[in-house]
Design an enzyme around this catalytic site. Sequence first.
Site, PDB file in Angstrom:
ATOM      1  N   GLY A  14       0.823  -1.210   0.000  1.00 41.10           N
ATOM      2  CA  GLY A  14       0.000   0.000   0.000  1.00 41.10           C
ATOM      3  C   GLY A  14       0.852   1.254   0.000  1.00 41.10           C
ATOM      4  O   GLY A  14       2.081   1.189   0.013  1.00 41.10           O
ATOM      5  N   ILE A  16       1.245   3.657   2.372  1.00 39.59           N
ATOM      6  CA  ILE A  16       2.076   3.860   3.570  1.00 39.59           C
ATOM      7  C   ILE A  16       3.249   2.876   3.557  1.00 39.59           C
ATOM      8  O   ILE A  16       4.390   3.243   3.841  1.00 39.59           O
ATOM      9  CB  ILE A  16       1.248   3.707   4.868  1.00 39.59           C
ATOM     10  CG1 ILE A  16       0.209   4.831   4.963  1.00 39.59           C
ATOM     11  CG2 ILE A  16       2.147   3.715   6.106  1.00 39.59           C
ATOM     12  CD1 ILE A  16      -0.735   4.728   6.154  1.00 39.59           C
ATOM     13  N   ARG A  98     -20.855   1.624  10.172  1.00 38.65           N
ATOM     14  CA  ARG A  98     -19.743   1.429  11.098  1.00 38.65           C
ATOM     15  C   ARG A  98     -19.597  -0.038  11.506  1.00 38.65           C
ATOM     16  O   ARG A  98     -18.488  -0.569  11.598  1.00 38.65           O
ATOM     17  CB  ARG A  98     -19.927   2.303  12.337  1.00 38.65           C
ATOM     18  CG  ARG A  98     -18.685   2.325  13.206  1.00 38.65           C
ATOM     19  CD  ARG A  98     -18.852   3.221  14.396  1.00 38.65           C
ATOM     20  NE  ARG A  98     -19.824   2.683  15.334  1.00 38.65           N
ATOM     21  CZ  ARG A  98     -19.844   2.958  16.628  1.00 38.65           C
ATOM     22  NH1 ARG A  98     -18.979   3.799  17.125  1.00 38.65           N
ATOM     23  NH2 ARG A  98     -20.752   2.422  17.415  1.00 38.65           N
ATOM     24  N   ASN A 131      -6.775   1.819  10.158  1.00 38.07           N
ATOM     25  CA  ASN A 131      -7.961   2.328  10.864  1.00 38.07           C
ATOM     26  C   ASN A 131      -9.160   1.401  10.827  1.00 38.07           C
ATOM     27  O   ASN A 131      -9.302   0.641   9.880  1.00 38.07           O
ATOM     28  CB  ASN A 131      -8.353   3.676  10.240  1.00 38.07           C
ATOM     29  CG  ASN A 131      -7.439   4.776  10.726  1.00 38.07           C
ATOM     30  OD1 ASN A 131      -7.104   4.838  11.888  1.00 38.07           O
ATOM     31  ND2 ASN A 131      -7.038   5.635   9.791  1.00 38.07           N
ATOM     32  N   ASP A 159      -0.971  12.471  14.659  1.00 31.92           N
ATOM     33  CA  ASP A 159      -1.740  13.573  15.231  1.00 31.92           C
ATOM     34  C   ASP A 159      -0.827  14.446  16.105  1.00 31.92           C
ATOM     35  O   ASP A 159      -0.892  15.671  16.065  1.00 31.92           O
ATOM     36  CB  ASP A 159      -2.897  13.010  16.065  1.00 31.92           C
ATOM     37  CG  ASP A 159      -3.688  11.987  15.261  1.00 31.92           C
ATOM     38  OD1 ASP A 159      -4.227  12.350  14.219  1.00 31.92           O
ATOM     39  OD2 ASP A 159      -3.718  10.810  15.672  1.00 31.92           O
ATOM     40  N   HIS A 187      -7.765   7.959  17.781  1.00 32.14           N
ATOM     41  CA  HIS A 187      -7.261   8.489  16.510  1.00 32.14           C
ATOM     42  C   HIS A 187      -8.461   8.675  15.589  1.00 32.14           C
ATOM     43  O   HIS A 187      -8.781   7.822  14.768  1.00 32.14           O
ATOM     44  CB  HIS A 187      -6.241   7.550  15.867  1.00 32.14           C
ATOM     45  CG  HIS A 187      -5.935   7.945  14.454  1.00 32.14           C
ATOM     46  ND1 HIS A 187      -5.273   9.116  14.146  1.00 32.14           N
ATOM     47  CD2 HIS A 187      -6.234   7.373  13.277  1.00 32.14           C
ATOM     48  CE1 HIS A 187      -5.190   9.232  12.836  1.00 32.14           C
ATOM     49  NE2 HIS A 187      -5.769   8.185  12.279  1.00 32.14           N
TER      50      HIS A 187
HETATM   51  P1  NAI Z   1      -3.590   1.399   0.977  1.00 37.80           P
HETATM   52  O1  NAI Z   1      -4.970   1.043   0.572  1.00 37.80           O
HETATM   53  O2  NAI Z   1      -2.697   2.130   0.026  1.00 37.80           O
HETATM   54  O3  NAI Z   1      -2.820   0.077   1.416  1.00 37.80           O
HETATM   55  C1  NAI Z   1      -3.377  -0.882   2.257  1.00 37.80           C
HETATM   56  C2  NAI Z   1      -2.743  -2.205   1.886  1.00 37.80           C
HETATM   57  O4  NAI Z   1      -3.185  -3.168   2.831  1.00 37.80           O
HETATM   58  C3  NAI Z   1      -3.162  -2.710   0.506  1.00 37.80           C
HETATM   59  O5  NAI Z   1      -1.987  -2.997  -0.240  1.00 37.80           O
HETATM   60  C4  NAI Z   1      -3.951  -3.979   0.825  1.00 37.80           C
HETATM   61  O6  NAI Z   1      -3.779  -4.987  -0.170  1.00 37.80           O
HETATM   62  C5  NAI Z   1      -3.351  -4.379   2.156  1.00 37.80           C
HETATM   63  N1  NAI Z   1      -4.190  -5.299   2.939  1.00 37.80           N
HETATM   64  C6  NAI Z   1      -5.552  -5.340   3.047  1.00 37.80           C
HETATM   65  N2  NAI Z   1      -5.933  -6.352   3.823  1.00 37.80           N
HETATM   66  C7  NAI Z   1      -4.807  -6.962   4.236  1.00 37.80           C
HETATM   67  C8  NAI Z   1      -4.563  -8.108   5.047  1.00 37.80           C
HETATM   68  N3  NAI Z   1      -5.557  -8.810   5.592  1.00 37.80           N
HETATM   69  N4  NAI Z   1      -3.274  -8.469   5.258  1.00 37.80           N
HETATM   70  C9  NAI Z   1      -2.271  -7.778   4.704  1.00 37.80           C
HETATM   71  N5  NAI Z   1      -2.440  -6.716   3.908  1.00 37.80           N
HETATM   72  C10 NAI Z   1      -3.695  -6.300   3.688  1.00 37.80           C
HETATM   73  O7  NAI Z   1      -3.744   2.200   2.345  1.00 37.80           O
HETATM   74  P2  NAI Z   1      -2.688   3.151   3.071  1.00 37.80           P
HETATM   75  O8  NAI Z   1      -2.827   4.526   2.572  1.00 37.80           O
HETATM   76  O9  NAI Z   1      -1.362   2.505   3.023  1.00 37.80           O
HETATM   77  O10 NAI Z   1      -3.267   3.152   4.549  1.00 37.80           O
HETATM   78  C11 NAI Z   1      -3.299   1.989   5.326  1.00 37.80           C
HETATM   79  C12 NAI Z   1      -4.119   2.189   6.572  1.00 37.80           C
HETATM   80  O11 NAI Z   1      -3.550   3.179   7.416  1.00 37.80           O
HETATM   81  C13 NAI Z   1      -5.562   2.659   6.322  1.00 37.80           C
HETATM   82  O12 NAI Z   1      -6.423   1.934   7.182  1.00 37.80           O
HETATM   83  C14 NAI Z   1      -5.528   4.110   6.751  1.00 37.80           C
HETATM   84  O13 NAI Z   1      -6.795   4.552   7.152  1.00 37.80           O
HETATM   85  C15 NAI Z   1      -4.568   4.039   7.886  1.00 37.80           C
HETATM   86  N6  NAI Z   1      -3.974   5.317   8.299  1.00 37.80           N
HETATM   87  C16 NAI Z   1      -3.789   5.517   9.650  1.00 37.80           C
HETATM   88  C17 NAI Z   1      -3.205   6.664  10.113  1.00 37.80           C
HETATM   89  C18 NAI Z   1      -3.025   6.895  11.578  1.00 37.80           C
HETATM   90  O14 NAI Z   1      -2.611   8.006  11.936  1.00 37.80           O
HETATM   91  N7  NAI Z   1      -3.290   5.955  12.494  1.00 37.80           N
HETATM   92  C19 NAI Z   1      -2.762   7.725   9.180  1.00 37.80           C
HETATM   93  C20 NAI Z   1      -2.959   7.399   7.788  1.00 37.80           C
HETATM   94  C21 NAI Z   1      -3.545   6.225   7.392  1.00 37.80           C
END
Ligand code: NAI
Length: 328
Positions: A14, A16, A98, A131, A159, A187
């Site tokens: 993904g 991140i 939700r 999240n 944050d 968060h």
């Molecule tokens: P993204 O959609 O680009 O990547 C997520 C990846 O997780 C995808 O490659 C997907 O195939 C993979 N994935 C899904 N289910 C999975 C599983 N069961 N096992 C392994 N991999 C799996 O999303 P991004 O932008 O990388 O964000 C990831 C998460 O981080 C989101 O939930 C986002 O909301 C959260 N987030 C949290 C923040 C925080 O401050 N706590 C800040 C920014 C994002």
Amino acid sequence: THAPVNVTVTGAAGQIGYALLFRIASGQLLGTDTPVKLRLLEIPQAVKAAEGTALELQDGAFPLLAGVDIFDDAKQAFEGTNVALLVGARPRTKGMERGDLLEANGGIFKPQGEAINAGAADDIKVLVVGNPANTNALIAQAHAPDVPAERFTAMTRLDHNRALAQLAGKLGVSVADIKKLTIWGNHSATQYPDIFHAEVNGKNAAEAVNDQNWLENEFIPRVAKRGAEIIEARGASSAASAASAAIDHVHDWVNGTPAGDWTSMAIPSDGSYGVPEGLIASFPVTCSGGSYEIVQGLEINDFSRAKIDASVQELSDEREAVRKLGLV
Ligand code: NAI
């Protein structure tokens, strides 16, 4: 130099993950004398993309990178792991309630908690980024009864860093001049960035700001809604800043917070500050020797109390919802 530390990253393909893996490989997660072995977990459809990232990691020629393995099976991915970064999650899509969101994430974080319980190293440390991070951490923790509960944490460091940057901008100082800022609660948009105990070059930050209107109507909403502001500007959600915060969270947990300062981490509550025990809530914490402690004895004014209570109530509601789904 140490023996290599095993670091598992879920959602490795993904956005991140893409920003995070190179910083881990460069030594910024654990320190520049600690080699790392990366274990990437993805869903089967994204394994090929993760393999592509692994090729680029190879091309980075990182002296500290002792290997990269890719898995689509949680049990294998967490085998022997010392640090687990749970980034992959199910995002909320249009029309999703939700309850559906929590259930879909339960389908991810329950088996990952079980896999950590079954195979992770004794010193495992878990950071949940995906999240809803606090509640996902609660779900994983509930399925890892043999792992000390305090090893499950969730990320509010982004944050925290956002709040540092906004406060520094307001006061025309460097982020390095600010200490003892706190994010409380969830968060989410209810989080409470607290500057009443923060210090700016040794002076109280709230007094230095001396502008309740800015605090209530600009600072707090700007920090809490920064994620939406980034999406609006970038056309994609925060990725490099989220990865950077994940690096900071684990780095400080492992290597300690600087003397005279603290940070914010979402951790299982011990009941401090009236936060119900067991909720994974953000607190001011200091870290030392690989463990953390909640900063005790801070005086909480009425304004802060109401904000903390509102965010903690949301966490209680989320816990109740996942209880009803049988996920914790
Ligand atoms: P993204 O959609 O680009 O990547 C997520 C990846 O997780 C995808 O490659 C997907 O195939 C993979 N994935 C899904 N289910 C999975 C599983 N069961 N096992 C392994 N991999 C799996 O999303 P991004 O932008 O990388 O964000 C990831 C998460 O981080 C989101 O939930 C986002 O909301 C959260 N987030 C949290 C923040 C925080 O401050 N706590 C800040 C920014 C994002």
